[in-house]
Design an enzyme around this catalytic site. Structure first.
Site, PDB file in Angstrom:
ATOM      1  N   CYS A 183     -29.696 -79.144 -66.232  1.00  0.00           N
ATOM      2  CA  CYS A 183     -28.928 -79.898 -65.235  1.00  0.00           C
ATOM      3  C   CYS A 183     -27.535 -79.299 -65.033  1.00  0.00           C
ATOM      4  O   CYS A 183     -26.930 -79.513 -63.987  1.00  0.00           O
ATOM      5  CB  CYS A 183     -28.824 -81.358 -65.666  1.00  0.00           C
ATOM      6  SG  CYS A 183     -28.239 -81.576 -67.354  1.00  0.00           S
TER       7      CYS A 183
ATOM      8  N   HIS B  71     -29.171 -90.694 -65.219  1.00  0.00           N
ATOM      9  CA  HIS B  71     -28.649 -89.813 -64.165  1.00  0.00           C
ATOM     10  C   HIS B  71     -29.733 -89.690 -63.084  1.00  0.00           C
ATOM     11  O   HIS B  71     -30.356 -88.642 -62.925  1.00  0.00           O
ATOM     12  CB  HIS B  71     -28.303 -88.447 -64.780  1.00  0.00           C
ATOM     13  CG  HIS B  71     -27.376 -87.620 -63.942  1.00  0.00           C
ATOM     14  ND1 HIS B  71     -26.921 -88.006 -62.698  1.00  0.00           N
ATOM     15  CD2 HIS B  71     -26.818 -86.393 -64.173  1.00  0.00           C
ATOM     16  CE1 HIS B  71     -26.122 -87.069 -62.215  1.00  0.00           C
ATOM     17  NE2 HIS B  71     -26.041 -86.086 -63.078  1.00  0.00           N
TER      18      HIS B  71
ATOM     19  N   ASP C  54     -30.513 -79.709 -72.165  1.00  0.00           N
ATOM     20  CA  ASP C  54     -29.215 -80.290 -71.795  1.00  0.00           C
ATOM     21  C   ASP C  54     -28.275 -80.042 -72.978  1.00  0.00           C
ATOM     22  O   ASP C  54     -28.711 -79.598 -74.053  1.00  0.00           O
ATOM     23  CB  ASP C  54     -29.416 -81.796 -71.528  1.00  0.00           C
ATOM     24  CG  ASP C  54     -28.216 -82.467 -70.868  1.00  0.00           C
ATOM     25  OD1 ASP C  54     -27.213 -81.787 -70.580  1.00  0.00           O
ATOM     26  OD2 ASP C  54     -28.286 -83.701 -70.654  1.00  0.00           O
TER      27      ASP C  54
ATOM     28  N   ARG D  44     -19.609 -92.353 -60.773  1.00  0.00           N
ATOM     29  CA  ARG D  44     -19.898 -91.752 -62.090  1.00  0.00           C
ATOM     30  C   ARG D  44     -19.068 -92.514 -63.091  1.00  0.00           C
ATOM     31  O   ARG D  44     -17.836 -92.523 -63.009  1.00  0.00           O
ATOM     32  CB  ARG D  44     -19.528 -90.271 -62.116  1.00  0.00           C
ATOM     33  CG  ARG D  44     -19.503 -89.730 -63.530  1.00  0.00           C
ATOM     34  CD  ARG D  44     -19.463 -88.253 -63.611  1.00  0.00           C
ATOM     35  NE  ARG D  44     -20.714 -87.694 -63.132  1.00  0.00           N
ATOM     36  CZ  ARG D  44     -21.126 -86.463 -63.402  1.00  0.00           C
ATOM     37  NH1 ARG D  44     -20.395 -85.677 -64.161  1.00  0.00           N
ATOM     38  NH2 ARG D  44     -22.268 -85.998 -62.926  1.00  0.00           N
TER      39      ARG D  44
ATOM     40  N   ARG E 252     -29.228 -80.425 -55.540  1.00  0.00           N
ATOM     41  CA  ARG E 252     -28.404 -81.641 -55.613  1.00  0.00           C
ATOM     42  C   ARG E 252     -27.823 -81.949 -54.235  1.00  0.00           C
ATOM     43  O   ARG E 252     -27.755 -83.112 -53.815  1.00  0.00           O
ATOM     44  CB  ARG E 252     -27.275 -81.489 -56.644  1.00  0.00           C
ATOM     45  CG  ARG E 252     -27.716 -81.467 -58.101  1.00  0.00           C
ATOM     46  CD  ARG E 252     -28.311 -82.799 -58.556  1.00  0.00           C
ATOM     47  NE  ARG E 252     -27.405 -83.927 -58.354  1.00  0.00           N
ATOM     48  CZ  ARG E 252     -26.411 -84.262 -59.175  1.00  0.00           C
ATOM     49  NH1 ARG E 252     -26.215 -83.586 -60.299  1.00  0.00           N
ATOM     50  NH2 ARG E 252     -25.631 -85.300 -58.916  1.00  0.00           N
TER      51      ARG E 252
ATOM     52  N   GLN F 189     -29.755 -86.830 -60.338  1.00  0.00           N
ATOM     53  CA  GLN F 189     -30.124 -85.527 -60.899  1.00  0.00           C
ATOM     54  C   GLN F 189     -31.650 -85.369 -60.951  1.00  0.00           C
ATOM     55  O   GLN F 189     -32.188 -84.338 -60.552  1.00  0.00           O
ATOM     56  CB  GLN F 189     -29.536 -85.403 -62.316  1.00  0.00           C
ATOM     57  CG  GLN F 189     -29.931 -84.136 -63.043  1.00  0.00           C
ATOM     58  CD  GLN F 189     -29.285 -82.895 -62.464  1.00  0.00           C
ATOM     59  OE1 GLN F 189     -28.082 -82.818 -62.334  1.00  0.00           O
ATOM     60  NE2 GLN F 189     -30.089 -81.898 -62.107  1.00  0.00           N
TER      61      GLN F 189
HETATM   62  N1   CP Z   1     -25.517 -82.068 -63.487  1.00  0.00           N
HETATM   63  C1   CP Z   1     -24.377 -82.686 -63.148  1.00  0.00           C
HETATM   64  O1   CP Z   1     -24.348 -83.888 -62.875  1.00  0.00           O
HETATM   65  O2   CP Z   1     -23.295 -81.870 -63.094  1.00  0.00           O
HETATM   66  P1   CP Z   1     -21.781 -82.345 -62.944  1.00  0.00           P
HETATM   67  O3   CP Z   1     -21.393 -83.015 -64.227  1.00  0.00           O
HETATM   68  O4   CP Z   1     -21.005 -81.095 -62.682  1.00  0.00           O
HETATM   69  O5   CP Z   1     -21.704 -83.314 -61.789  1.00  0.00           O
END
Ligand code: CP
Length: 337
Positions: A272, A133, A231, A106, A300, A136
């Protein structure tokens, strides 16, 4: 010799058939898990999880996925390793990828995950960047398939994203149009998807017969939606823009009961997460009967299992029992001396 790794950076790097095969693998792994029979396909495998930003779902889902598959995950949290600081990104990628079998990253800047992949000897899975992402949205499409009427083809599924052109919006636009779904973004003009994204999505539609609609008319956008997705309106680093963003989005683009009432009764609400309750969405919608946000989050976990198996399992080359016995004997003989 190790096979050159394939990475998971962007759904655009994969065909529709490859994504559907991945989603079918996720379905099988979820069913096995629910039966208490998750196969230990990655026994002895290590996952390095690099995080430049905090995370709840991505971090936990990848770590638990590795445990369930018989492997191990290392959480390399922000500031814990030399990532472009005191050591080049190239050196870090080379070193980590000689010790682990797969990397999840990330990152703050999309270029970082591209550079990691370019210098890694093992698959790199993008756990979110400032551009997209992908993990996701693979999970989200799987969730949509679970929550669509039985037999409803993807070519009839309509997805409306309400709000800012975030990294999740970008990935959702790409995967929906790859799949042949009908994707709409409803937002004020200033916060709509940039032309570069639209060009990619339109090219997807040429092949898939999906469609793309970008509009500021949120009521029209939700009126035929099967799934309404939103979001955050701002993220870390955008604090100075909060007053402008509030003014642009509130109240017209808040997903609340009044807006949901304009959608078909079967429409499902997705997010998300994390969410700012009372900002882009109300408690009544988050906790209401049309919300599938927690199914979405749970998926997820099953998605990360699918990704890890798909990208790592084919690369494993376990030694034959004869070769394993030979090495064990050599070492035991040495220790007995
Ligand atoms: N949706 C998502 O990626 O959540 P986090 O930021 O908690 O990983």
């Amino acid at each position: 010799m190790l096979v050159k790794p394939r990475h998971f950076i962007d759904t655009q790097d994969f065909s529709r058939d490859e994504l559907l095969r991945l989603i079918e693998l996720i379905r099988l792994l979820k069913a096995a898990d629910k039966a208490g029979a998750c196969p230990k396909l990655l026994a002895g495998v290590s996952l390095g999880m690099i995080f430049e930003e905090p995370s709840t779902r991505t971090r936990i889902s990848f770590e638990v996925a590795m445990t369930k598959l018989g492997g191990h995950a290392l959480y390399l949290k922000p500031g814990e390793i030399h990532l472009g600081v005191r050591e080049s990104l190239r050196d870090t990628a080379q070193v980590i990828s000689r010790m682990v079998d797969v990397i999840e990253a990330r990152v703050l800047k999309h270029q970082t995950v591209l550079d990691l992949a370019a210098n890694s000897q093992v698959p790199v899975l993008n756990g979110l960047s400032d551009y997209n992402h992908p993990t996701q949205v693979v999970s989200d499409v799987f969730t949509m398939m679970e929550h669509s009427a039985p037999g409803k083809p993807m070519s009839e599924v309509k997805v409306t994203f309400v709000g800012d052109a975030t990294n999740v919006c970008s990935s959702l636009m790409m995967i929906c149009t790859q799949m042949g779904m009908h994707f709409t973004q409803a937002a004020p003009a200033r916060y709509q998807a940039p032309e570069a994204w639209r060009t990619i999505a339109k090219a997807n539609n040429q092949a898939s017969r999906g469609s793309l609609r970008i509009t500021d008319d949120v009521v029209a956008a939700v009126s035929d939606a099967d799934f309404i997705y939103t979001d955050l309106w701002w993220w870390v680093g955008q604090e100075a823009e909060i007053p402008d963003r509030q003014a642009a989005f509130m109240p017209t683009y808040q997903v609340n009961e009044a807006l949901l009432a304009k959608a078909p009764p079967h429409a499902k609400f997705m997010h998300c997460l994390p969410a700012s309750r009372g900002v882009e969405v109300t408690d009544a919608v988050m906790d209401g009967p049309q919300s599938i946000i927690y199914d979405q989050s749970e998926n997820r976990l099953h998605t990360e299992k699918g990704l890890l198996v798909s990208f790592v399992y084919p690369r494993l080359r376990p030694a034959s029992p004869t070769l394993a016995d030979y090495h064990r004997s050599l070492i035991e003989d040495f220790l007995a001396r």
